[in-house]
Design a protein around this motif. Sequence first.
Motif, PDB file in Angstrom:
ATOM      1  N   ASP A 163      48.080  47.287  32.861  1.00 31.84           N
ATOM      2  CA  ASP A 163      48.753  46.129  33.456  1.00 31.84           C
ATOM      3  C   ASP A 163      50.247  46.285  33.165  1.00 31.84           C
ATOM      4  O   ASP A 163      50.665  47.240  32.500  1.00 31.84           O
ATOM      5  CB  ASP A 163      48.188  44.851  32.799  1.00 31.84           C
ATOM      6  N   THR A 164      51.030  45.353  33.658  1.00 31.06           N
ATOM      7  CA  THR A 164      52.457  45.400  33.359  1.00 31.06           C
ATOM      8  C   THR A 164      52.904  44.058  32.812  1.00 31.06           C
ATOM      9  O   THR A 164      52.275  43.033  33.048  1.00 31.06           O
ATOM     10  CB  THR A 164      53.290  45.695  34.625  1.00 31.06           C
ATOM     11  N   LYS A 165      54.011  44.129  32.090  1.00 31.06           N
ATOM     12  CA  LYS A 165      54.584  42.895  31.557  1.00 31.06           C
ATOM     13  C   LYS A 165      56.083  43.098  31.391  1.00 31.06           C
ATOM     14  O   LYS A 165      56.504  43.860  30.524  1.00 31.06           O
ATOM     15  CB  LYS A 165      53.932  42.564  30.214  1.00 31.06           C
ATOM     16  N   ALA A 166      56.848  42.466  32.264  1.00 28.78           N
ATOM     17  CA  ALA A 166      58.321  42.451  32.151  1.00 28.78           C
ATOM     18  C   ALA A 166      58.927  43.793  31.751  1.00 28.78           C
ATOM     19  O   ALA A 166      59.565  43.922  30.708  1.00 28.78           O
ATOM     20  CB  ALA A 166      58.754  41.360  31.182  1.00 28.78           C
ATOM     21  N   GLY A 167      58.700  44.807  32.572  1.00 27.71           N
ATOM     22  CA  GLY A 167      59.350  46.084  32.331  1.00 27.71           C
ATOM     23  C   GLY A 167      58.573  47.043  31.444  1.00 27.71           C
ATOM     24  O   GLY A 167      59.106  48.056  31.027  1.00 27.71           O
ATOM     25  N   HIS A 171      48.395  48.854  27.946  1.00 27.04           N
ATOM     26  CA  HIS A 171      46.956  49.121  27.952  1.00 27.04           C
ATOM     27  C   HIS A 171      46.371  48.342  26.777  1.00 27.04           C
ATOM     28  O   HIS A 171      46.491  48.723  25.616  1.00 27.04           O
ATOM     29  CB  HIS A 171      46.681  50.626  27.800  1.00 27.04           C
ATOM     30  N   LYS A 172      45.798  47.202  27.098  1.00 25.35           N
ATOM     31  CA  LYS A 172      45.380  46.263  26.060  1.00 25.35           C
ATOM     32  C   LYS A 172      44.297  46.854  25.163  1.00 25.35           C
ATOM     33  O   LYS A 172      44.316  46.665  23.948  1.00 25.35           O
ATOM     34  CB  LYS A 172      44.867  44.974  26.711  1.00 25.35           C
ATOM     35  N   LEU A 173      43.361  47.595  25.764  1.00 27.83           N
ATOM     36  CA  LEU A 173      42.215  48.094  25.001  1.00 27.83           C
ATOM     37  C   LEU A 173      42.649  48.982  23.847  1.00 27.83           C
ATOM     38  O   LEU A 173      42.035  48.992  22.777  1.00 27.83           O
ATOM     39  CB  LEU A 173      41.251  48.842  25.927  1.00 27.83           C
TER      40      LEU A 173
END
Lengths: 727, 183
Positions: A163-167, A171-173
């Motif tokens: 996923d992406t978040k502000a730049g 990879h959460k996992l």
Amino acid sequence: MSKSNINKATLKRRDFLKAGTGITLFIGAGGLIPALTSCSEAGAMDFPIEPLNVTAWVKLDSDGTITICNPAAEMGQGSMTSLPMIFAEEMDADWDKVKVEFSAQEPAIFGSEGWGNRKIMLTAGSRTINGYFNVLRKAGAQARYILMHSVAEKWGVPINQVDTKAGQVIHKLSNRVIYYGEIIPFLKVPDNLPEFSEKELKSPQDFRLIGKDFPRTDIPDKLNGAAQFAIDIRLPNMVYGVIERGRIHGARPTLNNETALRALPGVIDLVVLEYGVGIISTSLEQGLAAKKSLNISWSDSEASGFNSEEAYTTYEQVAAEGGQGRVVTNIGDFKSAQDQATKIYSADYKNDYVYHAQMEPLNSIVQVAADGSSAEVWVGSQQGFTPKFGVPQVLGIEPRNVKIHMQYLGGGLGRRSMTDFITECALLAKKVAPRPVKLIWTREDDLTYGAYRPMSLQRLIATTDSSGKLTGLSHTVIGDGDNLVASGIKNEFYDIPNQSAQIKTVKHGIRLKHWRAVGHGPNKFAIESLLDDIAYDQNKDPVEFRRILMQHSPRALATLEKAAEMAKWNKPTNPGRAKGVAFLERSGTLSTGICEISIDERTGKIRVHHFWTANDAGIVIHPDNVKAQLEGGIIMGMSSVLMESLTINNGAVQQSNFLDYPILRIEDIPESIETAIIKSTGHPQGVGESGTPLVAGAIANAFLKLTGKRIRHLPFTPKRVLKVLNG
Amino acid sequence: MITFHKIGPYILRKFEKHQFIFIMPTYSLNINNKNYQVEADAGTTVLWILREHLGLMGTKYGCGIAQCGSCTIHVNGNPVRACVLPIEGLANGQKIVTIEGLSTDQDHPIIKAWEKVQVPQCGYCQSGQIMQAAALLAQNNSPTREEIIQSMNGNLCRCGTYMRIMEAIQIAAGQPTSVKSDE
């Protein structure tokens, strides 16, 4: 794009990656074409691309800087901030890392969706946000996909786990995070880049950037003199161009003192054009001095003998003659409404020519190669329909051999969507190639050889039934300019069952052009004034009268209710003052405006004390900028309504500069302008022009309330006000 | 034989057949605390000197007749329209300040207020507006609304940023603002 092209581009990309740290991502329907190039050099790419497949681009640097290209002109309306915000939203970029550059003039790549089936670059009609909203969102989503794809492949995880978040790609996992700039070394072009549909894009409640008031990206340089307009360009070996044009539009020159002129200091060459005489000189002051020494005889033209004041008499005759003009609206059956009417209202409204008066006089810089095969142009333009502003055409060369360097516009207002000030410079530059020529119009040139909002006469007839309900409206516009006088003639948000509208053209040979809000200014003035006339006659409140007309248009009604609430419409107004209301749709935005005025009965001067406006413009990208546009639009509207008049006598323009063509100064601003934006998740609409045409109707209606008299000829100069008051 | 011709502001020395040497006077100017030598014809306006001779492009051409204020500069601290000022009137040691020299690090209270209020739209007139406002505040650190109007009335803005100009000057002067905005 074919598979082989993608491969070729990919190979190229690897070459480029070796060469530097920055790459440009060309994101298109068929794939990604990276190249080490600046935004403005898209035309100079050395490998085959299919530009029709490319919709937008962005540059990513290893320090995380994201350079987004702005395909629209920046003429004060904020495109340099709002367009990249849309792209950055979908790309999920960190706004602090965003830089903005003008794109190249390549409509096949950077054209807007706002002009029907044509893909063109044209900054006009308040359509920039509207036309680019989905283009930029989809391109931003593709850029984000490419980054996610590259990271997923590098980390060996499925793309649906990142996923992406502000730049950053995350990879959460595995609790891993990487900044966009760090992706460059392993940026991987997917063989198949998905097209994103609107459904797959962010929904408005997830917007992180859209709707925020970031400081405008262009403002810092506009505070210290660094912002560069075309008029500010200086090039090595540059010479200057000035042109004397006739005061009678279309007149052809005969130069009577060529030898003497050529002997003047600094004069390098002379160019006789169809409509003027150009001087090329070493310095600007020498060119301007030589311009004053020109001895020119002018031919007659279509405009010869024309008197604008007298034209209104002709217009009245044309209106009375009957006969059909070009029909613009035909809803229901106005004729039968007229036959069955209990009461018929009729009035004529007039408006004089107005001039754009953008603060930066027209200018451009053109350099033609010594062999004439290519050219470079530095200009601030609203762009348009003609490739490269018509320069290839006048020079007889291919569009790809003309390079445009887009600059900030010191105001556009419609005037800079013409190309006359660019093509004529190309003709001068051709004469002295390869020396660059900087062509400057003096303010007098700009005003007298302008292209104005046409004068016109509106004849309105309205019918009511026995209950006082508005049953029909007929609107005939007499004037020159066709579509220029037609815009704003429709009433889609009022419940009027029988409507007809037509244009009757009378030509004068005066140069005409779109002027902020085009025909909406005169036409909405006429419509909104007549509505108040009827309400006044029926002893009804003008807001209540409109409320009934808007009963099937809830969005329109919401702007009316909001503006009435802001203006405290139902509360008594101070003695000696009155409020007036007007509503309109322009470029998809619905607006209600209310003003409060007083009149100096001795001098005839109208003073606007307050202005309130409520607007439904769909999704708003940058709210403070919308406010700024509305404020500025209202101020320009006040200027045109209270003082601006350009007249023609015996074919010649009678005004020449701000002394005899005054525009509004700070002494005449209201004490307040309050704007409201109604929350909406609708497609974004245009606001650059909405404020301007609200003003005439609102003031005229306040005037009626205050004096019981009707003012029906724009502008409402003190002289005209006194005539109405004493009439 | 050498012949001289005077044509307008020019002194021409006939050099050879069809060849002239234009003898232009040289002027010394102090601009933004820097000294410049400029060769130009007498009568050339300071606006063209700044822009086309020296490349100081922040000062703008708008009307050429001192009606719009886009070319406002400071001469010994006073706001002056460069478009009607002949160079020979300025070569006597007067201190000229242009927008480029108003503030080296953007910390002038007018510039800060302009940024806070987000005044500019197209931006073309704003150098002149800022120079005029800076001169006003230098001479009157707490101007009334009427005084602001009086001082700023010679500066045109076609984008219609006047409401924000008023607000910015009031903010720079540390006053409550009279401009309201509502959402």
